[in-house]
Design an enzyme around this catalytic site. Structure first.
Site, mmCIF file in Angstrom:
data_model
loop_
_atom_site.group_PDB
_atom_site.id
_atom_site.type_symbol
_atom_site.label_atom_id
_atom_site.label_comp_id
_atom_site.label_asym_id
_atom_site.label_seq_id
_atom_site.Cartn_x
_atom_site.Cartn_y
_atom_site.Cartn_z
ATOM 1 N N ASN A 106 0.801 -1.222 0.000
ATOM 2 C CA ASN A 106 0.000 0.000 0.000
ATOM 3 C C ASN A 106 0.836 1.276 0.000
ATOM 4 O O ASN A 106 0.302 2.365 -0.225
ATOM 5 C CB ASN A 106 -0.922 -0.037 1.236
ATOM 6 C CG ASN A 106 -1.635 1.256 1.481
ATOM 7 O OD1 ASN A 106 -2.576 1.613 0.786
ATOM 8 N ND2 ASN A 106 -1.197 1.991 2.504
ATOM 9 N N ILE A 143 -10.262 9.492 -1.813
ATOM 10 C CA ILE A 143 -10.381 9.024 -0.426
ATOM 11 C C ILE A 143 -9.728 10.075 0.469
ATOM 12 O O ILE A 143 -8.593 10.492 0.219
ATOM 13 C CB ILE A 143 -9.688 7.661 -0.216
ATOM 14 C CG1 ILE A 143 -10.202 6.627 -1.214
ATOM 15 C CG2 ILE A 143 -9.876 7.188 1.222
ATOM 16 C CD1 ILE A 143 -11.661 6.262 -1.073
ATOM 17 N N TYR A 156 1.881 9.857 -11.398
ATOM 18 C CA TYR A 156 1.178 9.031 -10.419
ATOM 19 C C TYR A 156 0.331 7.977 -11.133
ATOM 20 O O TYR A 156 0.372 6.794 -10.784
ATOM 21 C CB TYR A 156 0.294 9.922 -9.552
ATOM 22 C CG TYR A 156 -0.586 9.199 -8.570
ATOM 23 C CD1 TYR A 156 -0.087 8.726 -7.366
ATOM 24 C CD2 TYR A 156 -1.937 9.004 -8.843
ATOM 25 C CE1 TYR A 156 -0.900 8.066 -6.460
ATOM 26 C CE2 TYR A 156 -2.766 8.350 -7.938
ATOM 27 C CZ TYR A 156 -2.245 7.883 -6.748
ATOM 28 O OH TYR A 156 -3.058 7.230 -5.854
ATOM 29 N N ALA A 157 -0.421 8.397 -12.148
ATOM 30 C CA ALA A 157 -1.274 7.460 -12.879
ATOM 31 C C ALA A 157 -0.445 6.365 -13.545
ATOM 32 O O ALA A 157 -0.819 5.191 -13.533
ATOM 33 C CB ALA A 157 -2.100 8.213 -13.915
ATOM 34 N N SER A 171 2.471 5.210 -12.584
ATOM 35 C CA SER A 171 2.971 4.288 -11.554
ATOM 36 C C SER A 171 1.882 3.312 -11.121
ATOM 37 O O SER A 171 2.155 2.128 -10.898
ATOM 38 C CB SER A 171 3.498 5.073 -10.349
ATOM 39 O OG SER A 171 2.450 5.686 -9.614
ATOM 40 N N LYS A 172 0.657 3.779 -11.017
ATOM 41 C CA LYS A 172 -0.439 2.921 -10.581
ATOM 42 C C LYS A 172 -0.878 1.957 -11.686
ATOM 43 O O LYS A 172 -1.262 0.817 -11.408
ATOM 44 C CB LYS A 172 -1.618 3.777 -10.118
ATOM 45 C CG LYS A 172 -1.323 4.581 -8.851
ATOM 46 C CD LYS A 172 -1.034 3.682 -7.663
ATOM 47 C CE LYS A 172 -0.911 4.469 -6.366
ATOM 48 N NZ LYS A 172 -0.737 3.605 -5.171
ATOM 49 N N SER A 214 -5.168 2.684 -8.105
ATOM 50 C CA SER A 214 -5.941 3.927 -8.119
ATOM 51 C C SER A 214 -6.906 3.894 -9.289
ATOM 52 O O SER A 214 -6.646 3.223 -10.306
ATOM 53 C CB SER A 214 -5.006 5.133 -8.259
ATOM 54 O OG SER A 214 -5.739 6.317 -8.551
#
Length: 267
Positions: free
Chosen positions: A92, A189, A157-158, A160-161, A144
């Site tokens: 996580n 979240i 970020y996108a 990596s996810k 994500s």
């Protein structure tokens, strides 16, 4: 519902707050022994203090570690080795630095990929083969909604996810039938990632000319989120606990959206 987690040892990275801390609380309430891992020692102690005792009588364990480097992961795994076999890995740990695509540097990309992607690569390389040897184990990876429905920012970020979802597929295929590998894909979240200085809420506040919380409401309205609100860490934790449990015994190579309906595609 009994998730049959009594006596299981669960390793959770990124456990000092947010989804990781909520998952630790949820799974300890199910009787699991929790191994907490994070770079934030103070946050780990806070999470540890909120856990219910493991049903097998063994103490929970907190491991302070920098998972953004191979040396940091190796050091953390040496500490974990004394704990014994890991039955469940919840990978996580992650970060989200909000930057425009045109402003991203090589260093920005490296930092994002090292923690968000490579930490999971390194943990699973070490832990999953041993699960397979014992003929049992479960892995849940925090991805994500942006992995499947990316926006221009924050694109690193996108990416990596999205890489985590490819990794999930490869792990589930290679290590089945004895190890199940799934992912959760949270939408918005309300965690420290949103609320900390320099976080997502602050960025939205500047973009919309509003207070951080009003800016969050505005963003959700713009995105037409069907449930009309931001999610809670506990809501993601419940899905993670299910996927880690024997109740999900025929679930592997799946991505569970916990996103309030943000993902528009039916597939």
């Amino acid at each position: 519902m009994d998730l049959h987690l009594n006596g299981k040892t669960v390793l959770i990275s990124g456990a000092a707050g947010g989804i990781g801390a909520a998952t630790a609380a949820t799974m300890s309430a199910e009787g699991a022994r929790i191994v907490l891992m994070d770079i934030d020692a103070e946050g780990l102690a806070k999470t540890d203090s909120c856990l219910q005792p493991a049903k097998n009588g063994q103490a929970h364990v907190a491991v302070t570690a920098d998972l953004s480097t191979s040396a940091g992961v190796e050091a953390a795994l040496r500490d974990v080795a004394a704990v014994g076999p890991i039955d469940v890995l919840v990978s996580n740990a992650g970060m989200c630095a909000w930057k425009d695509l045109t402003d991203l540097t090589d260093r920005d990309w490296r930092e994002m990929l090292e923690l968000n992607l490579m930490a999971t690569v390194r943990l699973t390389q070490a832990i999953v083969p041993r699960m397979y040897e014992r003929r049992g184990g479960a892995v849940v990876i925090t991805a994500s909604d942006l992995a499947r429905q990316p926006e221009p920012n924050p694109v690193h970020y996108a990416v990596s996810k999205a890489g985590l979802l490819v990794l999930m597929n490869a792990l589930a295929t290679k290590w089945g039938p004895y190890v199940r590998v799934n992912a959760v894909a949270p939408g918005p979240i309300l965690t420290d990632m949103w609320l900390d200085p320099g976080g997502i809420a602050e960025h939205l506040a500047r973009a919309h000319g509003l207070s951080p919380m009003d800016a969050i409401d505005r963003e959700l309205a713009v995105r037409r989120l069907p449930l009309g609100r931001i999610g809670r860490s506990e809501e993601v934790a419940s899905v993670i606990a299910f996927l880690a449990s024997d109740r999900a015994s025929f679930v592997t190579n799946s991505v569970y959206g916990v996103d309030g309906g943000s993902l528009r595609s039916p597939f």
